[in-house]
Design an enzyme around this catalytic site. Structure first.
Site, short mmCIF file in Angstrom:
data_model
loop_
_atom_site.label_atom_id
_atom_site.label_comp_id
_atom_site.label_asym_id
_atom_site.label_seq_id
_atom_site.Cartn_x
_atom_site.Cartn_y
_atom_site.Cartn_z
N CYS A 1 -1.16 -2.44 -2.03
CA CYS A 1 -0.76 -2.42 -0.48
C CYS A 1 -0.78 -3.56 -0.13
O CYS A 1 -1.24 -4.12 0.73
CB CYS A 1 -1.60 -1.20 0.02
SG CYS A 1 -1.10 -0.67 1.82
N CYS B 1 -2.25 -3.00 3.73
CA CYS B 1 -3.42 -3.38 3.41
C CYS B 1 -4.04 -4.49 3.72
O CYS B 1 -5.22 -5.11 3.94
CB CYS B 1 -4.27 -2.87 2.54
SG CYS B 1 -4.11 -1.02 1.99
#
Length: 304
Positions: free
Chosen positions: A46, A49
């Site tokens: 991700c 993230c």
């Protein structure tokens, strides 16, 4: 000048952990009985993230033990992610006293991350930073007791000594609003420094100003209630009814109607119900039951 409680920073290992389904009860549910615990749902693949995670860790470390953080890889902990209906990442939940109390989805700027954590600190009874903490507390007590004029003088005196005090500016804005001095409150909001504008105290004051200005054009409660009773899908009437109810001092009723509007059509008028809900929540104290319950209900709708 009052001396600060400097406090001692907790070891980083105690503040930030890599969690798992096996340790979730201990690391999150049990630990949140003492301080709020932020759970960062992420994954190695991700992109956002990788930005949010370090920013959260920095903010948690700066809170010096007032909050903790647990990082959960959704690929490795699909059970917990499924129970909390995590549909996209990054998603962040905040737990306090064993229950989720707040959440957000996606990466946020540092100012909003700080605001998110500051609200959690306030929720758990964290102390106000600054040498004038007792004076701020006294001024807030005056305001709560209806002594708005005395509160305004105290907040103004604090600002003279500490112009960077977001808490004092917020209090002074709210005192002016309590006195019906909307223009003075608006001037303070417009002239606030960029640093103060990045604080949750500023957001609270601005939200109260926005709601006060909305109230000036609120329609008659009875007529708006009748319109909603006649047509439950009259979204404008329901939105206006919520504004009027808040203006009349019924924050709970306003939140209930806005949640119902969001449930019926979350995209109506560019998501006006959700935006208004956040304005109402921001205007309330961080530990207000109306805000806490309303945020939980809204989060459950968003993630449903």
């Amino acid at each position: 000048m009052l001396e600060l409680n400097a406090g001692t920073a907790a070891p980083a290992g105690d503040l930030i952990k890599d969690g798992s389904e096996a340790t979730f009860m201990a690391d999150v549910i049990e630990a949140s009985q003492e301080v709020p615990v932020i759970v960062d749902f992420w994954a190695p693949w991700c992109g956002p993230c990788k930005t949010l995670g370090p920013a959260l860790e920095k903010a948690v470390t700066e809170a010096k033990g007032a909050v903790k953080m647990v990082k959960l890889d959704v690929d490795q902990n699909q059970g917990i992610a499924g129970q909390l209906q995590i549909q996209s990442i990054p998603t962040v939940y905040a737990f306090y006293q064993g229950k989720p109390v707040d959440a957000f989805q996606g990466a946020l700027p540092n100012s909003e991350i700080k605001g998110f954590i500051d609200k959690l600190v306030a929720l758990s009874g964290g102390e106000v930073d600054g040498g004038l903490a007792d004076a701020l507390e006294a001024a807030e007590a005056m305001l709560d007791e209806g002594e708005a004029s005395d509160a305004a003088q105290t907040f103004a005196a604090i600002m003279e000594e500490d112009p960077a005090s977001a808490a004092a500016l917020s209090g002074l804005v709210r005192a002016h609003l309590a006195l019906g001095e909307v223009e003075q409150a608006e001037t303070l909001i417009e002239n606030a420094s960029d640093d103060i504008k990045a604080t949750p105290e500023y957001e609270t004051a601005k939200a109260q100003l926005d709601l006060t200005k909305q109230a000036e054009s609120a329609g008659p409660l009875a007529e708006l209630q009748a319109a909603v009773d006649k047509d439950e899908n009259d979204h404008q009437a329901r939105f206006d009814l919520a504004v009027a109810m808040h203006a009349a001092g019924d924050a709970q009723g306003a939140v209930d109607h806005l949640l119902e509007l969001f449930r019926r059509d979350r995209e109506w008028n560019d998501g006006a119900a959700r935006t208004q809900l956040f304005t109402v929540f921001d205007a309330l104290k961080a530990d207000d039951p109306i805000a806490l319950t309303g945020r939980r209900k809204l989060s459950s709708m968003i993630f449903a």
